[in-house]
Design a protein around this motif. Structure first.
Motif, PDB file in Angstrom:
ATOM      1  N   SER A  13       9.102 -11.937  -3.452  1.00 23.61           N
ATOM      2  CA  SER A  13       9.734 -10.777  -4.066  1.00 23.61           C
ATOM      3  C   SER A  13       8.749 -10.017  -4.943  1.00 23.61           C
ATOM      4  CB  SER A  13      10.946 -11.225  -4.883  1.00 23.61           C
ATOM      5  OG  SER A  13      11.542 -10.121  -5.527  1.00 23.61           O
ATOM      6  N   ALA A  14       7.975 -10.729  -5.764  1.00 23.11           N
ATOM      7  CA  ALA A  14       7.039 -10.065  -6.672  1.00 23.11           C
ATOM      8  C   ALA A  14       5.914  -9.381  -5.917  1.00 23.11           C
ATOM      9  CB  ALA A  14       6.479 -11.078  -7.668  1.00 23.11           C
ATOM     10  N   ALA A  15       5.473  -9.973  -4.806  1.00 25.39           N
ATOM     11  CA  ALA A  15       4.330  -9.428  -4.080  1.00 25.39           C
ATOM     12  C   ALA A  15       4.711  -8.284  -3.147  1.00 25.39           C
ATOM     13  CB  ALA A  15       3.640 -10.547  -3.283  1.00 25.39           C
ATOM     14  N   LEU A  16       5.870  -8.371  -2.507  1.00 28.13           N
ATOM     15  CA  LEU A  16       6.201  -7.398  -1.462  1.00 28.13           C
ATOM     16  C   LEU A  16       7.537  -6.692  -1.690  1.00 28.13           C
ATOM     17  CD1 LEU A  16       5.106  -9.398   1.722  1.00 28.13           C
ATOM     18  CD2 LEU A  16       3.874  -7.548   0.585  1.00 28.13           C
ATOM     19  N   ILE A  17       8.611  -7.475  -1.798  1.00 31.61           N
ATOM     20  CA  ILE A  17       9.951  -6.885  -1.777  1.00 31.61           C
ATOM     21  C   ILE A  17      10.176  -6.011  -2.998  1.00 31.61           C
ATOM     22  CG2 ILE A  17      12.418  -7.392  -1.663  1.00 31.61           C
ATOM     23  CD1 ILE A  17      11.616 -10.117  -0.401  1.00 31.61           C
ATOM     24  N   ASN A  18       9.901  -6.555  -4.177  1.00 33.44           N
ATOM     25  CA  ASN A  18      10.046  -5.805  -5.427  1.00 33.44           C
ATOM     26  C   ASN A  18       8.672  -5.596  -6.058  1.00 33.44           C
ATOM     27  OD1 ASN A  18      12.903  -5.809  -5.157  1.00 33.44           O
ATOM     28  ND2 ASN A  18      13.020  -7.807  -6.114  1.00 33.44           N
ATOM     29  N   ASN A  19       7.779  -5.037  -5.280  1.00 33.02           N
ATOM     30  CA  ASN A  19       6.417  -4.786  -5.745  1.00 33.02           C
ATOM     31  C   ASN A  19       6.439  -3.987  -7.039  1.00 33.02           C
ATOM     32  OD1 ASN A  19       3.830  -2.978  -5.760  1.00 33.02           O
ATOM     33  ND2 ASN A  19       3.338  -4.675  -4.394  1.00 33.02           N
ATOM     34  N   VAL A  21       4.375  -1.986  -8.463  1.00 37.65           N
ATOM     35  CA  VAL A  21       3.900  -0.606  -8.396  1.00 37.65           C
ATOM     36  C   VAL A  21       4.806   0.248  -7.522  1.00 37.65           C
ATOM     37  CG1 VAL A  21       1.977   0.894  -7.757  1.00 37.65           C
ATOM     38  CG2 VAL A  21       1.524  -1.330  -8.804  1.00 37.65           C
ATOM     39  N   LEU A  22       5.137  -0.248  -6.350  1.00 38.10           N
ATOM     40  CA  LEU A  22       5.819   0.569  -5.354  1.00 38.10           C
ATOM     41  C   LEU A  22       7.338   0.437  -5.381  1.00 38.10           C
ATOM     42  CD1 LEU A  22       3.347  -0.049  -2.399  1.00 38.10           C
ATOM     43  CD2 LEU A  22       3.422   1.891  -3.975  1.00 38.10           C
ATOM     44  N   TYR A  23       7.861  -0.465  -6.187  1.00 38.28           N
ATOM     45  CA  TYR A  23       9.315  -0.596  -6.331  1.00 38.28           C
ATOM     46  C   TYR A  23       9.766  -0.219  -7.739  1.00 38.28           C
ATOM     47  CZ  TYR A  23      14.021  -2.598  -6.103  1.00 38.28           C
ATOM     48  OH  TYR A  23      15.392  -2.777  -6.134  1.00 38.28           O
ATOM     49  N   TYR A  24       9.108  -0.795  -8.732  1.00 34.14           N
ATOM     50  CA  TYR A  24       9.466  -0.509 -10.119  1.00 34.14           C
ATOM     51  C   TYR A  24       8.647   0.634 -10.720  1.00 34.14           C
ATOM     52  CZ  TYR A  24      12.078  -4.911 -10.135  1.00 34.14           C
ATOM     53  OH  TYR A  24      12.968  -5.919  -9.865  1.00 34.14           O
ATOM     54  N   ALA A 215       7.749   3.059   2.536  1.00 39.18           N
ATOM     55  CA  ALA A 215       7.443   2.038   3.539  1.00 39.18           C
ATOM     56  C   ALA A 215       7.824   0.648   3.040  1.00 39.18           C
ATOM     57  CB  ALA A 215       5.954   2.090   3.881  1.00 39.18           C
ATOM     58  N   PHE A 216       7.543   0.373   1.745  1.00 39.19           N
ATOM     59  CA  PHE A 216       7.864  -0.941   1.193  1.00 39.19           C
ATOM     60  C   PHE A 216       9.371  -1.138   1.033  1.00 39.19           C
ATOM     61  CE2 PHE A 216       3.492  -1.614   0.720  1.00 39.19           C
ATOM     62  CZ  PHE A 216       3.250  -2.885   0.220  1.00 39.19           C
ATOM     63  N   MET A 217      10.135  -0.053   1.081  1.00 36.76           N
ATOM     64  CA  MET A 217      11.588  -0.198   1.044  1.00 36.76           C
ATOM     65  C   MET A 217      12.096  -0.951   2.266  1.00 36.76           C
ATOM     66  SD  MET A 217      12.858   3.528  -0.392  1.00 36.76           S
ATOM     67  CE  MET A 217      14.578   3.135  -0.063  1.00 36.76           C
ATOM     68  N   GLY A 218      11.275  -1.012   3.305  1.00 35.24           N
ATOM     69  CA  GLY A 218      11.662  -1.766   4.491  1.00 35.24           C
ATOM     70  C   GLY A 218      11.826  -3.252   4.236  1.00 35.24           C
TER      71      GLY A 218
END
Length: 234
Positions: A13-19, A21-24, A215-218
């Protein structure tokens, strides 16, 4: 088994799903300022990962032993000045921001001295951005996430221990590194493109960052599916 699943899901989650930079959208300053070259981005990502890990370790230790309500150290010290019942209710979480900033600043100072001594070219390439890790909100954000899973948790079994906290710190830094390296690779290619003048510099960087965020929202919902697959929950 459930503990290992938690560690794995926190890491993914920290690395990809809820990144971060790109999520928060935290840590944007170095994400834009130090993403011109891939090698510089890798160095900055490594430094942020190290500092984030150390800061999370320090913040978890201080929160657990000193800051949270009923923490053993603060309760023991307070017992000299008040009744044990009152001392057990001492809550110092109001100091979390100050304490965490000091912890981050100490870790950054250590990294700066190490890089300056052993990697002078990397230190020069960082310029002012290495000291600015102190104000990188992604690191403070990681510390605050850890605090939120220690203080005010309804079920004591859900309280994060040091292992879960370090998983967030390490892989939160890995996620930052992934994001900044991807951006650096794209920006190196953009330098070879004919970009309209109004979009040069930070403008096109923010546009690319927005596209990367979409893209990371995928990855949204992957953690829920993984938990169901690993634990056999319906």
């Amino acid at each position: 088994m459930e503990y290992l699943v938690d560690i794995f899901l926190i890491s993914i989650s920290a690395a990809l799903i809820n990144n971060f930079v790109l999520y928060y959208f935290v840590g944007i300053c170095p994400f834009i300022g130090v993403s011109r070259q891939v090698d510089m981005a890798v160095g900055m990502g490594s430094a942020v990962t190290f500092v984030m890990t150390i800061a999370v370790f320090i913040s978890w230790t201080i929160t657990t032993l000193v800051l949270k309500p009923g923490a053993p150290v603060s309760s023991w010290i307070a017992s000299f000045f008040m009744t044990p019942e009152t001392a057990a209710t001492i809550d110092l979480t109001i100091l979390t921001y100050i304490v965490y900033i000091f912890a981050i600043a100490s870790a950054v100072q250590f990294v700066e001295m190490y890089v300056r001594k052993f990697y002078p070219p990397l230190y020069k390439s960082f310029g002012v951005f290495l000291p600015l890790i102190t104000t990188n909100c992604a690191i403070l954000f990681a510390c605050l996430i850890v605090m939120s899973h220690i203080v005010g948790v309804d079920n004591p079994a859900d309280t994060w221990d040091l292992g879960r906290s370090l998983a967030l710190g390490i892989f939160g830094g890995v996620g930052f590194t992934i994001a900044i390296v991807i951006m650096a690779g794209i920006r190196e290619e953009l330098d070879l493109c004919d970009i309209p003048a109004p979009f040069k510099g930070a403008a096109v960087t923010l546009i690319v960052g927005g596209i990367l965020a979409m893209a990371f929202m995928g990855f949204t919902g992957v953690d829920t599916g993984l938990r169901a697959a690993l634990t056999g929950a319906p």
